[in-house]
Every structure is written in structure tokens, then in C-alpha cells.
Design a protein around this motif. Structure first.
Motif, PDB file in Angstrom:
ATOM      1  N   ILE A   1      -2.274  11.865   2.613  1.00 18.31           N
ATOM      2  CA  ILE A   1      -2.339  10.486   3.118  1.00 18.31           C
ATOM      3  C   ILE A   1      -2.907  10.493   4.532  1.00 18.31           C
ATOM      4  CG2 ILE A   1      -1.025   8.394   3.693  1.00 18.31           C
ATOM      5  CD1 ILE A   1       1.016   9.268   1.549  1.00 18.31           C
ATOM      6  N   ASN A   2      -4.055   9.891   4.657  1.00 21.68           N
ATOM      7  CA  ASN A   2      -4.677   9.743   5.981  1.00 21.68           C
ATOM      8  C   ASN A   2      -5.110   8.286   6.146  1.00 21.68           C
ATOM      9  OD1 ASN A   2      -6.926   9.473   4.383  1.00 21.68           O
ATOM     10  ND2 ASN A   2      -7.708  11.519   4.803  1.00 21.68           N
ATOM     11  N   HIS A   3      -5.745   8.006   7.236  1.00 21.46           N
ATOM     12  CA  HIS A   3      -6.172   6.638   7.546  1.00 21.46           C
ATOM     13  C   HIS A   3      -7.012   6.036   6.407  1.00 21.46           C
ATOM     14  CE1 HIS A   3      -8.945   3.663   9.204  1.00 21.46           C
ATOM     15  NE2 HIS A   3      -7.970   3.337  10.027  1.00 21.46           N
ATOM     16  N   GLU A   4      -7.995   6.805   5.928  1.00 20.10           N
ATOM     17  CA  GLU A   4      -8.920   6.281   4.904  1.00 20.10           C
ATOM     18  C   GLU A   4      -8.177   5.964   3.610  1.00 20.10           C
ATOM     19  OE1 GLU A   4      -9.893   8.863   6.879  1.00 20.10           O
ATOM     20  OE2 GLU A   4     -11.268   7.524   7.985  1.00 20.10           O
ATOM     21  N   LEU A   5      -7.351   6.935   3.165  1.00 18.29           N
ATOM     22  CA  LEU A   5      -6.640   6.742   1.899  1.00 18.29           C
ATOM     23  C   LEU A   5      -5.690   5.547   1.996  1.00 18.29           C
ATOM     24  CD1 LEU A   5      -6.432   8.040  -0.919  1.00 18.29           C
ATOM     25  CD2 LEU A   5      -4.394   9.241  -0.107  1.00 18.29           C
ATOM     26  N   PHE A   6      -5.053   5.430   3.136  1.00 15.10           N
ATOM     27  CA  PHE A   6      -4.133   4.301   3.321  1.00 15.10           C
ATOM     28  C   PHE A   6      -4.896   2.982   3.235  1.00 15.10           C
ATOM     29  CE2 PHE A   6      -1.141   1.407   5.124  1.00 15.10           C
ATOM     30  CZ  PHE A   6       0.085   1.925   4.752  1.00 15.10           C
TER      31      PHE A   6
ATOM     32  N   ALA B   1       0.849  -1.209   0.000  1.00 19.09           N
ATOM     33  CA  ALA B   1       0.000   0.000   0.000  1.00 19.09           C
ATOM     34  C   ALA B   1       0.877   1.250   0.000  1.00 19.09           C
ATOM     35  CB  ALA B   1      -0.914  -0.007   1.226  1.00 19.09           C
ATOM     36  N   THR B   2       1.952   1.217   0.779  1.00 23.85           N
ATOM     37  CA  THR B   2       2.849   2.368   0.881  1.00 23.85           C
ATOM     38  C   THR B   2       3.506   2.655  -0.467  1.00 23.85           C
ATOM     39  OG1 THR B   2       3.280   1.735   3.159  1.00 23.85           O
ATOM     40  CG2 THR B   2       4.796   3.335   2.200  1.00 23.85           C
ATOM     41  N   GLN B   3       3.892   1.589  -1.157  1.00 24.37           N
ATOM     42  CA  GLN B   3       4.508   1.772  -2.491  1.00 24.37           C
ATOM     43  C   GLN B   3       3.525   2.433  -3.452  1.00 24.37           C
ATOM     44  OE1 GLN B   3       5.736  -2.157  -3.615  1.00 24.37           O
ATOM     45  NE2 GLN B   3       7.753  -1.970  -2.661  1.00 24.37           N
ATOM     46  N   GLN B   4       2.273   1.991  -3.403  1.00 26.30           N
ATOM     47  CA  GLN B   4       1.269   2.568  -4.308  1.00 26.30           C
ATOM     48  C   GLN B   4       1.043   4.047  -4.003  1.00 26.30           C
ATOM     49  OE1 GLN B   4      -1.831  -0.437  -3.630  1.00 26.30           O
ATOM     50  NE2 GLN B   4      -1.764  -0.777  -5.819  1.00 26.30           N
ATOM     51  N   LEU B   5       0.984   4.368  -2.711  1.00 29.42           N
ATOM     52  CA  LEU B   5       0.782   5.771  -2.318  1.00 29.42           C
ATOM     53  C   LEU B   5       1.996   6.611  -2.700  1.00 29.42           C
ATOM     54  CD1 LEU B   5      -0.929   5.148   1.112  1.00 29.42           C
ATOM     55  CD2 LEU B   5      -1.974   6.285  -0.857  1.00 29.42           C
ATOM     56  N   ALA B   6       3.181   6.042  -2.513  1.00 27.12           N
ATOM     57  CA  ALA B   6       4.416   6.767  -2.856  1.00 27.12           C
ATOM     58  C   ALA B   6       4.429   7.079  -4.357  1.00 27.12           C
ATOM     59  CB  ALA B   6       5.638   5.949  -2.453  1.00 27.12           C
ATOM     60  N   GLN B   7       3.935   6.133  -5.158  1.00 22.57           N
ATOM     61  CA  GLN B   7       3.866   6.367  -6.605  1.00 22.57           C
ATOM     62  C   GLN B   7       2.910   7.505  -6.938  1.00 22.57           C
ATOM     63  OE1 GLN B   7       3.012   2.588  -8.438  1.00 22.57           O
ATOM     64  NE2 GLN B   7       5.163   1.978  -8.271  1.00 22.57           N
TER      65      GLN B   7
ATOM     66  N   ILE C   1      -1.242  13.042  -5.810  1.00 17.45           N
ATOM     67  CA  ILE C   1      -1.629  13.449  -4.450  1.00 17.45           C
ATOM     68  C   ILE C   1      -0.414  14.077  -3.770  1.00 17.45           C
ATOM     69  CG2 ILE C   1      -3.402  11.627  -4.149  1.00 17.45           C
ATOM     70  CD1 ILE C   1      -1.339  10.183  -2.282  1.00 17.45           C
ATOM     71  N   ALA C   2      -0.680  14.809  -2.680  1.00 17.70           N
ATOM     72  CA  ALA C   2       0.423  15.354  -1.876  1.00 17.70           C
ATOM     73  C   ALA C   2       0.598  14.458  -0.655  1.00 17.70           C
ATOM     74  CB  ALA C   2       0.076  16.771  -1.434  1.00 17.70           C
ATOM     75  N   ALA C   3       1.815  14.442  -0.106  1.00 17.41           N
ATOM     76  CA  ALA C   3       2.086  13.581   1.058  1.00 17.41           C
ATOM     77  C   ALA C   3       1.072  13.842   2.175  1.00 17.41           C
ATOM     78  CB  ALA C   3       3.504  13.813   1.551  1.00 17.41           C
TER      79      ALA C   3
END
Ligand code: IPE
Ligand code: IPE
Ligand code: MG
Length: 246
Positions: A164-169, A146-152, A159-161
């Protein structure tokens, strides 16, 4: 024993099917005989959960750490997974079960990977029990993935860092579209999580039994469901607050 009604039935049950090896050892059988007996039990439990109206059943079949086992056991397990899928696919389809896999099953040999994809596609539109098989799954893997996908998403400027919140994660984890497990069951007397759904079980009720997985009967499942029905799930609130609402 405490009775339970339909509202008290968990929507999502997650099971660590543990104790196959010890079951076989007690019978002086090879470990794989325990795994084979375990598949038979899984079939019974799947059928019963479907009949009861459970929405989601997640079974831990192979962890990211299980690669540490002897190669011959791993090979036998992979053969068993493939044969079970070949044997059960039509039954699952007939019973309106939607089968899904979570975990990095892409790492499996092509024959097994293809079969997984085939059965997933076959049962995709079924509206009955959602059966989730965790294979080459680890809670740490899930969170890192999940972290890799968000980092991408951050890297590409989507998106901006700070977004990233609980829901998006949670949206990027396995089973993001499904409710978190309500009830976690582990057989064989071990009281640990072993890297299963670490994030998703934050508020799950935990039930441990000494029964080895190949000995786990519908009556044992009933016991776990009765236990679940006696729990007051507070999610951080006080009992008094919940009694007002009830
Ligand atoms: C669980 O049974 C099945 C898998 C991990 C694949 P085990 O094989 O862990 O059984 P024990 O814990 O050795 O008895
Ligand atoms: C957890 O059982 C994994 C599965 C049931 C597939 P293990 O038997 O691998 O867990 P540990 O190693 O005893 O914690
Ligand atoms: Mg074990």
C-alpha cells in the motif's frame, strides 16, 4: 483583470455550492426555494463549463453530514434531486455530458437510486464534460471506503500490507481515473472544506467568494478562473525551478 488563455483553464473544477438557505431567508422564502434556485444556477454553470472545454466539474450536492438537517428539508432535497434528474437527463445526453455520482448514494430511497443509475448508464459513453455529483459524499467516507477495499485485498492475500503506497491508495478513491481538482470554489463566504474531497484537494487552488450560490453568475465563475490563472502552482518546488522549466 488578468486574462487567461486556454492552457490556464483548470481541467477539473470542484464547487461547494453553499448559501441556498441564506439566499431564501433574505427573501423570506422557505429554504427549499433557495435549493430550487440553486439548481437553476448549477444548470447554467454546467452548460458554461462544457462550452469552455473544462474536462471535469464536480458539484457538492449533499454531504454525509447533511443528514443532520430537519427531515422535511432532507425530504424536499431528495424530491428536488429526483425531479432534476428526470427533467435534465435528456438535455445532458444531447449535450454529450457524462454524468457520474460519487458518494454512498446506495443509501438513498430506491426510486432516486434507480434514477441515478439509469442516468449514469444513459450518459456513460458521452465524451464531453464529465459532470460529477457528490451526493451523500464525505471525504472521510471516501478514505474509509478505500481503506476497506485495500484491507479486503490484504485479507484475501492479493496484496501485502507493505504494497500500500500513495498510488495504490489513490486508485481506490472516488474519481481515481480523473485528474484531481485544479480549482476549488466555495460560495457564501464560508472558508472551510466541510468534508469535501479531503484527499483529492491536497494541491488544489482554493477560491472563496461571498456570493451566495443562487446569485453565482457566469461573471463570478470568470472571476474565479482569472484568479486561478494568476496562481503559480509549485507542488513543493521553488519559483526559480518552475521558471527554468517554463
Ligand atoms: C447548500 O446551501 C446546499 C446544501 C447543503 C444542500 P445551504 O442549504 O447550506 O445554505 P446555507 O448555508 O444554509 O445558507
Ligand atoms: C457543504 O455545505 C455541503 C454542500 C454544499 C452540499 P454545508 O452548508 O452543509 O456546510 P457547513 O455545514 O456549513 O460546513
Ligand atoms: Mg450551508
Amino acid at each position: 483583470m488578468h486574462e487567461y488563455n486556454e492552457q490556464q483553464l483548470p481541467r477539473h473544477i470542484a464547487i461547494v455550492m453553499d448559501g441556498n438557505g441564506r439566499w431564501a431567508k433574505r427573501r423570506r422564502l422557505p429554504r427549499i426555494a433557495g435549493h430550487r434556485a440553486g439548481v437553476e444556477i448549477a444548470r447554467e454553470i454546467i452548460k458554461n463549463c462544457g462550452e469552455k472545454g473544462v474536462e471535469v466539474l464536480t458539484l457538492f450536492a449533499f454531504s454525509t453530514e447533511n443528514w443532520r438537517r430537519p427531515p422535511q428539508e432532507i425530504r424536499a432535497l431528495m424530491d428536488l434531486f429526483l425531479r432534476s434528474l428526470q427533467k435534465e437527463a435528456n438535455k445532458l445526453q444531447e449535450n454529450n455530458v457524462q454524468l457520474r455520482f460519487i458518494g454512498n448514494y446506495q443509501a438513498f430511497e430506491p426510486k432516486l437510486r434507480d434514477k441515478i443509475e439509469e442516468v449514469q448508464a444513459l450518459t456513460k459513453h458521452n465524451t464531453g464534460l464529465k459532470l460529477i455529483i457528490a451526493a451523500n459524499y464525505g471525504g472521510h467516507w471516501d478514505i474509509v471506503h478505500a481503506t476497506q477495499q485495500l484491507a479486503q485485498l490484504v485479507e484475501s492475500g492479493k496484496i501485502a500490507a507493505k504494497d500500500i503506497n500513495h498510488e495504490l491508495f489513490a486508485q481506490h478513491l472516488s474519481m481515481a481515473d480523473l485528474p484531481d481538482p485544479d480549482l476549488f470554489i466555495r460560495t457564501s463566504g464560508e472558508q472551510r472544506i466541510s468534508n469535501f474531497l479531503n484527499w483529492q484537494i491536497a494541491y488544489t487552488e482554493l477560491y472563496f467568494t461571498d456570493v451566495l450560490w443562487p446569485d453565482f453568475k457566469i461573471a463570478n465563475l470568470e472571476e474565479a478562473l482569472h484568479y486561478y490563472a494568476t496562481r503559480q502552482r509549485r507542488f513543493g518546488c521553488t519559483s526559480e525551478q518552475l521558471e527554468v522549466v517554463a
